[in-house]
Write a protein that holds these residues in place. Sequence first.
Motif, PDB file in Angstrom:
ATOM      1  N   ARG A 164       0.831  -1.207   0.000  1.00 22.06           N
ATOM      2  CA  ARG A 164       0.000   0.000   0.000  1.00 22.06           C
ATOM      3  C   ARG A 164       0.862   1.252   0.000  1.00 22.06           C
ATOM      4  NH1 ARG A 164      -4.079   0.690   4.873  1.00 22.06           N
ATOM      5  NH2 ARG A 164      -5.147  -0.986   3.774  1.00 22.06           N
ATOM      6  N   SER A 165       1.901   1.275   0.829  1.00 24.75           N
ATOM      7  CA  SER A 165       2.748   2.476   0.896  1.00 24.75           C
ATOM      8  C   SER A 165       3.463   2.711  -0.421  1.00 24.75           C
ATOM      9  CB  SER A 165       3.767   2.338   2.033  1.00 24.75           C
ATOM     10  OG  SER A 165       4.605   1.208   1.816  1.00 24.75           O
ATOM     11  N   GLY A 166       3.893   1.623  -1.095  1.00 27.84           N
ATOM     12  CA  GLY A 166       4.565   1.785  -2.379  1.00 27.84           C
ATOM     13  C   GLY A 166       3.643   2.347  -3.441  1.00 27.84           C
ATOM     14  N   VAL A 167       2.398   1.874  -3.480  1.00 26.46           N
ATOM     15  CA  VAL A 167       1.435   2.389  -4.456  1.00 26.46           C
ATOM     16  C   VAL A 167       1.125   3.846  -4.153  1.00 26.46           C
ATOM     17  CG1 VAL A 167      -0.912   2.145  -5.334  1.00 26.46           C
ATOM     18  CG2 VAL A 167       0.459   0.109  -4.921  1.00 26.46           C
ATOM     19  N   ARG A 168       0.942   4.173  -2.886  1.00 24.32           N
ATOM     20  CA  ARG A 168       0.682   5.578  -2.520  1.00 24.32           C
ATOM     21  C   ARG A 168       1.838   6.475  -2.924  1.00 24.32           C
ATOM     22  NH1 ARG A 168      -1.844   4.977   3.604  1.00 24.32           N
ATOM     23  NH2 ARG A 168      -3.951   4.373   2.980  1.00 24.32           N
ATOM     24  N   ARG A 169       3.044   5.993  -2.697  1.00 22.93           N
ATOM     25  CA  ARG A 169       4.212   6.790  -3.077  1.00 22.93           C
ATOM     26  C   ARG A 169       4.236   7.024  -4.584  1.00 22.93           C
ATOM     27  NH1 ARG A 169       7.835   3.443  -1.630  1.00 22.93           N
ATOM     28  NH2 ARG A 169       7.606   3.956   0.570  1.00 22.93           N
ATOM     29  N   LEU A 174       6.773  -0.145  -9.819  1.00 24.79           N
ATOM     30  CA  LEU A 174       7.314  -1.462 -10.160  1.00 24.79           C
ATOM     31  C   LEU A 174       7.696  -2.243  -8.907  1.00 24.79           C
ATOM     32  CD1 LEU A 174       9.539  -0.574 -13.256  1.00 24.79           C
ATOM     33  CD2 LEU A 174       7.428  -1.913 -13.240  1.00 24.79           C
ATOM     34  N   ALA A 175       8.269  -1.558  -7.922  1.00 25.87           N
ATOM     35  CA  ALA A 175       8.621  -2.243  -6.674  1.00 25.87           C
ATOM     36  C   ALA A 175       7.366  -2.723  -5.953  1.00 25.87           C
ATOM     37  CB  ALA A 175       9.427  -1.299  -5.775  1.00 25.87           C
ATOM     38  N   ALA A 176       6.327  -1.893  -5.959  1.00 29.33           N
ATOM     39  CA  ALA A 176       5.070  -2.297  -5.329  1.00 29.33           C
ATOM     40  C   ALA A 176       4.469  -3.500  -6.052  1.00 29.33           C
ATOM     41  CB  ALA A 176       4.086  -1.129  -5.334  1.00 29.33           C
ATOM     42  N   ALA A 177       4.496  -3.468  -7.393  1.00 25.22           N
ATOM     43  CA  ALA A 177       3.977  -4.601  -8.157  1.00 25.22           C
ATOM     44  C   ALA A 177       4.769  -5.865  -7.861  1.00 25.22           C
ATOM     45  CB  ALA A 177       4.020  -4.290  -9.649  1.00 25.22           C
ATOM     46  N   GLY A 178       6.084  -5.735  -7.723  1.00 25.00           N
ATOM     47  CA  GLY A 178       6.908  -6.894  -7.393  1.00 25.00           C
ATOM     48  C   GLY A 178       6.546  -7.493  -6.044  1.00 25.00           C
ATOM     49  N   ARG A 179       6.289  -6.632  -5.053  1.00 27.23           N
ATOM     50  CA  ARG A 179       5.917  -7.143  -3.720  1.00 27.23           C
ATOM     51  C   ARG A 179       4.551  -7.820  -3.759  1.00 27.23           C
ATOM     52  NH1 ARG A 179       8.569  -2.342  -2.167  1.00 27.23           N
ATOM     53  NH2 ARG A 179       6.641  -1.151  -2.084  1.00 27.23           N
ATOM     54  N   TYR A 205      -1.447  -3.908 -13.814  1.00 29.35           N
ATOM     55  CA  TYR A 205      -2.551  -3.336 -13.037  1.00 29.35           C
ATOM     56  C   TYR A 205      -2.014  -2.456 -11.906  1.00 29.35           C
ATOM     57  CZ  TYR A 205      -6.578  -3.138  -9.887  1.00 29.35           C
ATOM     58  OH  TYR A 205      -7.573  -2.721  -9.055  1.00 29.35           O
ATOM     59  N   VAL A 206      -0.979  -2.947 -11.227  1.00 26.78           N
ATOM     60  CA  VAL A 206      -0.420  -2.196 -10.098  1.00 26.78           C
ATOM     61  C   VAL A 206       0.493  -1.075 -10.578  1.00 26.78           C
ATOM     62  CG1 VAL A 206       0.964  -2.370  -7.990  1.00 26.78           C
ATOM     63  CG2 VAL A 206      -0.580  -4.224  -8.609  1.00 26.78           C
ATOM     64  N   ARG A 215       0.855   0.343 -13.538  1.00 28.20           N
ATOM     65  CA  ARG A 215       0.352   1.337 -14.493  1.00 28.20           C
ATOM     66  C   ARG A 215      -1.023   1.873 -14.109  1.00 28.20           C
ATOM     67  NH1 ARG A 215       0.931  -1.971 -19.832  1.00 28.20           N
ATOM     68  NH2 ARG A 215      -0.817  -0.609 -20.376  1.00 28.20           N
ATOM     69  N   PHE A 216      -2.000   0.970 -14.020  1.00 28.27           N
ATOM     70  CA  PHE A 216      -3.369   1.445 -13.784  1.00 28.27           C
ATOM     71  C   PHE A 216      -3.487   2.182 -12.448  1.00 28.27           C
ATOM     72  CE2 PHE A 216      -7.715   0.821 -12.193  1.00 28.27           C
ATOM     73  CZ  PHE A 216      -8.432   1.374 -13.237  1.00 28.27           C
ATOM     74  N   LEU A 217      -3.060   1.547 -11.363  1.00 26.40           N
ATOM     75  CA  LEU A 217      -3.193   2.190 -10.051  1.00 26.40           C
ATOM     76  C   LEU A 217      -2.235   3.371  -9.905  1.00 26.40           C
ATOM     77  CD1 LEU A 217      -3.633  -0.836  -7.611  1.00 26.40           C
ATOM     78  CD2 LEU A 217      -5.379   0.648  -8.583  1.00 26.40           C
ATOM     79  N   ALA A 218      -1.009   3.206 -10.398  1.00 28.04           N
ATOM     80  CA  ALA A 218      -0.025   4.283 -10.239  1.00 28.04           C
ATOM     81  C   ALA A 218      -0.423   5.542 -10.989  1.00 28.04           C
ATOM     82  CB  ALA A 218       1.349   3.798 -10.708  1.00 28.04           C
ATOM     83  N   HIS A 219      -1.133   5.390 -12.103  1.00 21.70           N
ATOM     84  CA  HIS A 219      -1.522   6.560 -12.901  1.00 21.70           C
ATOM     85  C   HIS A 219      -2.810   7.215 -12.405  1.00 21.70           C
ATOM     86  CE1 HIS A 219       0.950   4.861 -16.500  1.00 21.70           C
ATOM     87  NE2 HIS A 219       1.703   5.466 -15.601  1.00 21.70           N
ATOM     88  N   LEU A 220      -3.455   6.595 -11.424  1.00 23.25           N
ATOM     89  CA  LEU A 220      -4.678   7.197 -10.900  1.00 23.25           C
ATOM     90  C   LEU A 220      -4.417   8.564 -10.276  1.00 23.25           C
ATOM     91  CD1 LEU A 220      -6.604   4.191  -9.292  1.00 23.25           C
ATOM     92  CD2 LEU A 220      -7.104   5.395 -11.420  1.00 23.25           C
ATOM     93  N   GLY A 221      -3.226   8.716  -9.683  1.00 20.58           N
ATOM     94  CA  GLY A 221      -2.899  10.005  -9.074  1.00 20.58           C
ATOM     95  C   GLY A 221      -2.870  11.118 -10.096  1.00 20.58           C
ATOM     96  N   VAL A 222      -2.299  10.835 -11.267  1.00 23.81           N
ATOM     97  CA  VAL A 222      -2.262  11.828 -12.337  1.00 23.81           C
ATOM     98  C   VAL A 222      -3.671  12.149 -12.804  1.00 23.81           C
ATOM     99  CG1 VAL A 222      -1.365  12.339 -14.633  1.00 23.81           C
ATOM    100  CG2 VAL A 222       0.003  10.974 -13.035  1.00 23.81           C
ATOM    101  N   LEU A 223      -4.513  11.123 -12.942  1.00 26.01           N
ATOM    102  CA  LEU A 223      -5.896  11.332 -13.396  1.00 26.01           C
ATOM    103  C   LEU A 223      -6.687  12.166 -12.391  1.00 26.01           C
ATOM    104  CD1 LEU A 223      -8.118  10.562 -15.458  1.00 26.01           C
ATOM    105  CD2 LEU A 223      -8.628   8.604 -13.986  1.00 26.01           C
ATOM    106  N   VAL A 224      -6.455  11.955 -11.122  1.00 25.56           N
ATOM    107  CA  VAL A 224      -7.211  12.670 -10.091  1.00 25.56           C
ATOM    108  C   VAL A 224      -6.743  14.120  -9.959  1.00 25.56           C
ATOM    109  CG1 VAL A 224      -7.655  12.767  -7.603  1.00 25.56           C
ATOM    110  CG2 VAL A 224      -7.789  10.578  -8.811  1.00 25.56           C
ATOM    111  N   VAL A 225      -5.452  14.362 -10.172  1.00 26.17           N
ATOM    112  CA  VAL A 225      -4.893  15.688  -9.899  1.00 26.17           C
ATOM    113  C   VAL A 225      -4.875  16.582 -11.129  1.00 26.17           C
ATOM    114  CG1 VAL A 225      -2.768  16.909  -9.256  1.00 26.17           C
ATOM    115  CG2 VAL A 225      -3.530  14.924  -7.935  1.00 26.17           C
ATOM    116  N   LEU A 226      -4.369  16.104 -12.268  1.00 26.07           N
ATOM    117  CA  LEU A 226      -4.071  17.006 -13.380  1.00 26.07           C
ATOM    118  C   LEU A 226      -5.313  17.583 -14.070  1.00 26.07           C
ATOM    119  CD1 LEU A 226      -1.889  18.392 -14.926  1.00 26.07           C
ATOM    120  CD2 LEU A 226      -1.671  16.383 -16.399  1.00 26.07           C
ATOM    121  N   PRO A 227      -6.297  16.785 -14.502  1.00 30.73           N
ATOM    122  CA  PRO A 227      -7.462  17.403 -15.172  1.00 30.73           C
ATOM    123  C   PRO A 227      -8.187  18.435 -14.298  1.00 30.73           C
ATOM    124  CG  PRO A 227      -7.415  15.056 -15.636  1.00 30.73           C
ATOM    125  CD  PRO A 227      -6.377  15.306 -14.582  1.00 30.73           C
ATOM    126  N   PRO A 228      -8.490  18.145 -13.015  1.00 28.83           N
ATOM    127  CA  PRO A 228      -9.126  19.198 -12.203  1.00 28.83           C
ATOM    128  C   PRO A 228      -8.248  20.428 -12.043  1.00 28.83           C
ATOM    129  CG  PRO A 228      -9.404  17.051 -11.167  1.00 28.83           C
ATOM    130  CD  PRO A 228      -8.426  16.862 -12.269  1.00 28.83           C
TER     131      PRO A 228
END
Length: 588
Positions: free
Chosen positions: A29-34, A96-101, A144-145, A147-160
Amino acid sequence: MTGNPADAPGRRRAGVERWLRGEIAQAARSGVRRAIVLGALAAALAVPQAWLLAHAIAPVVLEKAPVSSALLWLLPVLPLLVLRFFLATASGRAALAAAGRVKARIRSALLRHLASLGPAATAGRGSGEAATVVLEGVDALDAYVSRFLAHLGVLVVLPPLVLVVVLPRDWISGLVLLVTAPVIPLFMILLGLGAEKLNRRQWLRLLRLSGRLLDGLQRLTTLRLLNAGDREAERLAEAAEDYRKSTMAVLRVAFLSALALEFFATVGIALVAVLIGFRLLDGTLGFEAGFFVLLLAPEFYAPLRQLGLDYHARMEALAAAERILDLQAEPSMPAGEERPVLGPALTIECEGVSFAWEPDRPAIRDFSLRLVPGEIVALVGPSGAGKSTLLSLLLGLLRPQSGRILVSGHDLATVDPAHWLGHVAVVPQRPHMFEGSVLDNIRLGDPDAGLDRVREAARLAAADGFIAALPRGYDTPLGEHGETLSGGQVQRLALARAFLKEQAGVLLLDEGTAGLDRGTEAAVADAIRRLAAGRTTLIVTHRLATVRIADRVVFLEEGRIVEQGPRAAVQADDGRFAGLLRDAGLAP
């Protein structure tokens, strides 16, 4: 009240995604958040970057200012680009490290679950299917981990963020962005509904293809001997072609959706550019504001386009996760936790033990037997009598469906399997040789054994002679399955493993002298007699030389004991045991 059956796939998909997120929360969880935070910061820097570029270019275009005057605004752009690069790189590495774990956690859990299933649950299962789920199925979760989850931060922040800075400067362009933005994810979801079924179908075909391929490779010698290689190749080609068509169908949908998403994003950017151009000509919009908005328009659509590409990674991950959950849903055999002090002399008692592989196919029925230290018991009977099933029950690989097995008074079902197997030396009917040296294969059960002990064990198993004749002796490398050795040599190495396990109070052999010539068989039988001294020994066999060392013979037929007693007495009764020996040409 039962739910609508049509909603079942949706509920299953939601359940699979909840499971995935739960695994991610446990492992990374911490790796994905980071990764999300770093990616969002990198994306947010696009706004000051565009602002600096607009301020730098506007005087040059409108006021014919010298290019050197723009350097004051352009100089900070380079550090921003470098900072964006490092933040994006750090985000990718964290993802990538989060996906590996996550993959390591799920794969480890799968392997532990497969080990806990036992032979009863894995009987009839294709090894290729399980291998595909453990390897390729888990690898499919990577995108999934990472690319999809990691890019959610960009989707949530940049367009708004882009909307917030664009609307005050140019409300018309902001309105265009606001109206066109939902079209992309909506179209992506509509295309995804069909692609999801295709992904599931593709995974099923991949499992079938992998199972057939692995089975063919493992049985290559048999196929050659039966001259069936061409027929198997044709079946494999048909399965491969089926998988190719399925893959192309998925790719067709993926490319179509990517094209559609690119089209809508391009149209949105073009519409913003056209509207800005008209208003620049009318003088109703300043060049700096228009240029600033035009620079941000591609950044606004970029996360939405990326989401479209990542959405297919999500669907593939969900399809793979369904197969993982199906495998994990198979009930495993509950493991005992007790670790009693058993000592070197063990008594085994089977009390009314029954086991059936299928409801109408009992293997062991109401079986009762007592094995005591120092006595060698030979278990004999026709093929299919239940001998190997009984060995699996005694090893703890299966659990009695009724009755119980007591080990020095302790119910075997409550004993820790690893603790119990530490007290058992076993020689299976078809021993497996691992890739490694002869020495490594003999001391598999006791890695700390010295060379002298290994040599002594090999001598007792009548293996030291042929090992010494090998090119590098005990350091001679063996291929997987011991292909460079004869069947008898492999059997003797397996016997040497059992001899090396001196602390084992129980000795279980399944045709332990099979594949040996008469001279070697007699020598090994004598060695087994010496090894069995003081131990509880059960030998599954109908080799006469081995039966002769038995103190007691138990004749098993259709899962029940039909004859038992001292060897000489049972053989002299001219019953089924004596008849079996005569039929096999083994009668004295």
